[in-house]
Design a protein around this motif. Structure first.
Motif, mmCIF file in Angstrom:
data_model
loop_
_atom_site.group_PDB
_atom_site.id
_atom_site.type_symbol
_atom_site.label_atom_id
_atom_site.label_comp_id
_atom_site.label_asym_id
_atom_site.label_seq_id
_atom_site.Cartn_x
_atom_site.Cartn_y
_atom_site.Cartn_z
ATOM 1 N N VAL A 19 0.843 -1.209 -0.020
ATOM 2 C CA VAL A 19 -0.016 0.108 0.033
ATOM 3 C C VAL A 19 0.972 1.362 -0.073
ATOM 4 O O VAL A 19 1.930 1.476 0.861
ATOM 5 N N PRO A 20 0.653 2.112 -0.814
ATOM 6 C CA PRO A 20 1.679 3.597 -0.927
ATOM 7 C C PRO A 20 1.598 4.337 0.581
ATOM 8 O O PRO A 20 0.517 4.376 0.798
ATOM 9 N N PRO A 21 2.517 4.872 0.982
ATOM 10 C CA PRO A 21 2.626 5.440 2.058
ATOM 11 C C PRO A 21 1.695 6.587 2.257
ATOM 12 O O PRO A 21 1.246 6.784 3.016
ATOM 13 N N LEU A 22 1.764 7.492 1.076
ATOM 14 C CA LEU A 22 0.821 8.585 1.114
ATOM 15 C C LEU A 22 -0.635 8.111 1.104
ATOM 16 O O LEU A 22 -1.502 8.925 1.985
ATOM 17 N N LEU A 23 -1.250 6.965 0.682
ATOM 18 C CA LEU A 23 -2.464 6.631 0.737
ATOM 19 C C LEU A 23 -2.852 6.151 2.373
ATOM 20 O O LEU A 23 -3.892 6.590 2.640
ATOM 21 N N VAL A 24 -1.907 5.433 2.783
ATOM 22 C CA VAL A 24 -1.952 5.206 4.144
ATOM 23 C C VAL A 24 -2.010 6.631 4.910
ATOM 24 O O VAL A 24 -2.845 6.363 5.944
ATOM 25 N N GLN A 25 -1.256 7.287 4.983
ATOM 26 C CA GLN A 25 -1.333 8.702 5.637
ATOM 27 C C GLN A 25 -2.572 9.354 5.284
ATOM 28 O O GLN A 25 -3.398 10.030 6.426
ATOM 29 N N THR A 26 -3.258 9.372 4.107
ATOM 30 C CA THR A 26 -4.420 9.779 3.774
ATOM 31 C C THR A 26 -5.572 9.414 4.808
ATOM 32 O O THR A 26 -6.573 9.855 5.420
ATOM 33 N N ILE A 27 -5.611 7.891 4.776
ATOM 34 C CA ILE A 27 -6.581 7.195 5.392
ATOM 35 C C ILE A 27 -6.440 7.490 6.788
ATOM 36 O O ILE A 27 -7.718 7.695 7.410
ATOM 37 N N PHE A 28 -5.429 7.684 7.455
ATOM 38 C CA PHE A 28 -5.162 7.707 8.821
ATOM 39 C C PHE A 28 -5.509 8.969 9.236
ATOM 40 O O PHE A 28 -6.255 9.282 10.267
ATOM 41 N N GLY A 29 -4.930 10.250 8.401
ATOM 42 C CA GLY A 29 -5.451 11.694 8.634
ATOM 43 C C GLY A 29 -7.219 11.659 8.641
ATOM 44 O O GLY A 29 -7.796 12.402 9.487
ATOM 45 N N LEU A 30 -7.756 11.262 7.367
ATOM 46 C CA LEU A 30 -9.206 11.224 7.377
ATOM 47 C C LEU A 30 -9.861 10.462 8.540
ATOM 48 O O LEU A 30 -10.972 10.923 8.850
#
Length: 340
Positions: A19-30
């Motif tokens: 899973v791309p790191p930016l996608l993980v960060q986006t999901i976590f932030g949301l």
């Protein structure tokens, strides 16, 4: 060993590496922004419009510390815009009820940005420090392994020198004494060799007794026993601290040396059984032979071997017992959970 420190928590580690790191960060932030919205909605039931941006700061802090910078930015934008649009008068509008609200929103946004920036600086500093500590720890492990390797080689060199000196001896008593000394040094050498192996497997400070004692037994059987003596062994793979393991190895070295010298010293055939069983806190070493037994010659004071066995038993925190009768000899070394 898993790291349970709070500073080591990273949202990216909870999803597959694909899973791309930016996608993980986006999901976590949301996810944190949604959590703030839900909590804020509950607060509005009893205190509507109270502190519109109060919950933004802690959620942004958490998102940045445990989800990295982009997660904090996502959480800040979503939660801040929602609080401005829904909570701040006018509700469900970006318009301001009074002109001063514009500067208040700007100040709150800048304050949230400061929190985000400081959180990222702290997170990065912690990660850098952890990397430095891991690098230092790896270097110390390498140095320790190198020291153990050199110590093992030095022991082996000393044993070889003693063996060489023994071969040059014309006096049988001196040669036998040198052989005993070489065997004791070999036992130390094998303990350090096993410690180096266990350290490489991240079991630092513990020695696998099965592998260690098998080496000690093989060496002594080859060096001290005739082919007419059958040797059986059942050694449990008990992990023990180095100092305790070395003491047990040296105790076994003396027990087997005495068996070769007295039980089967006259060339008779027979059987020798070596058993180590139990656990790390409750173990028992049993060495039995059907050799000369009480008919074997012995020294009045028990000799140096018996004295060393008492010393090694004390170092192992265990109790020793020696039984000699007409059927042979039995030597035991046992440690109970309550033994100091």
């Amino acid at each position: 060993m898993p790291n349970h420190k709070l500073t080591a928590v990273d949202a990216a580690n909870f999803l597959p590496a694909s899973v791309p790191p930016l996608l993980v960060q986006t999901i976590f932030g949301l996810g944190l922004a949604v959590a703030m919205i839900g909590l804020r909605s509950l607060i509005d039931i009893v205190a509507p419009s109270a502190g519109p941006f109060a919950l933004v700061y802690p959620l942004v802090l958490i998102a940045t510390l445990f989800g990295r910078l982009f997660a904090g930015i996502v959480c800040l934008i979503v939660s801040f815009l929602w609080a401005w649009y829904v909570v701040l008068p006018f509700h469900w509008s970006f318009d301001f009820e009074v002109a001063s609200d514009q500067s208040r929103v700007l100040i709150n946004f800048l304050a949230a940005c400061v929190v985000l920036t400081l959180a990222e600086i702290f997170r990065a500093a912690v990660r850098v420090r952890e990397a430095e500590l891991h690098e230092s720890l790896d270097r110390r492990r390498w140095l320790m392994a190198e020291l153990q390797h050199r110590t093992k080689n030095n022991f082996a060199l000393v044993a070889s020198m003693i063996e060489l000196q023994k071969r040059r001896q014309d006096n049988p008593a001196a040669a036998a004494a040198l052989e005993d000394a070489a065997n004791r040094v070999f036992s130390f050498s094998r303990a350090y060799a096993q410690l180096a192996v266990e350290s490489a497997e991240r079991k630092e400070g513990a020695i696998d007794m099965a592998s260690y004692l098998e080496d000690v037994i093989d060496h002594l059987v080859h060096a001290s026993f005739d082919d007419n003596v059958k040797v059986e062994r059942r050694i449990a793979p008990i992990p023990l601290p180095r100092d305790q393991a070395v003491a047990i190895g040296l105790f076994l070295n003396e027990a087997l040396t005495n068996a070769a010298k007295y039980a089967f010293g006259d060339g008779r055939q027979g059987e020798l059984t070596i058993v180590l069983e139990g656990s790390a806190s409750d173990w028992r070493l049993d060495v039995r032979d059907n050799g000369a037994g009480s008919a074997a010659p012995s020294e009045a004071d028990g000799g140096l071997g018996r004295s060393l066995m008492r010393t090694f038993a004390s170092q192992a925190g265990a109790e020793q017992d020696i039984e000699v009768n007409d059927q042979g000899c039995r030597v035991t070394l046992a440690r109970q959970p309550s033994a100091a």
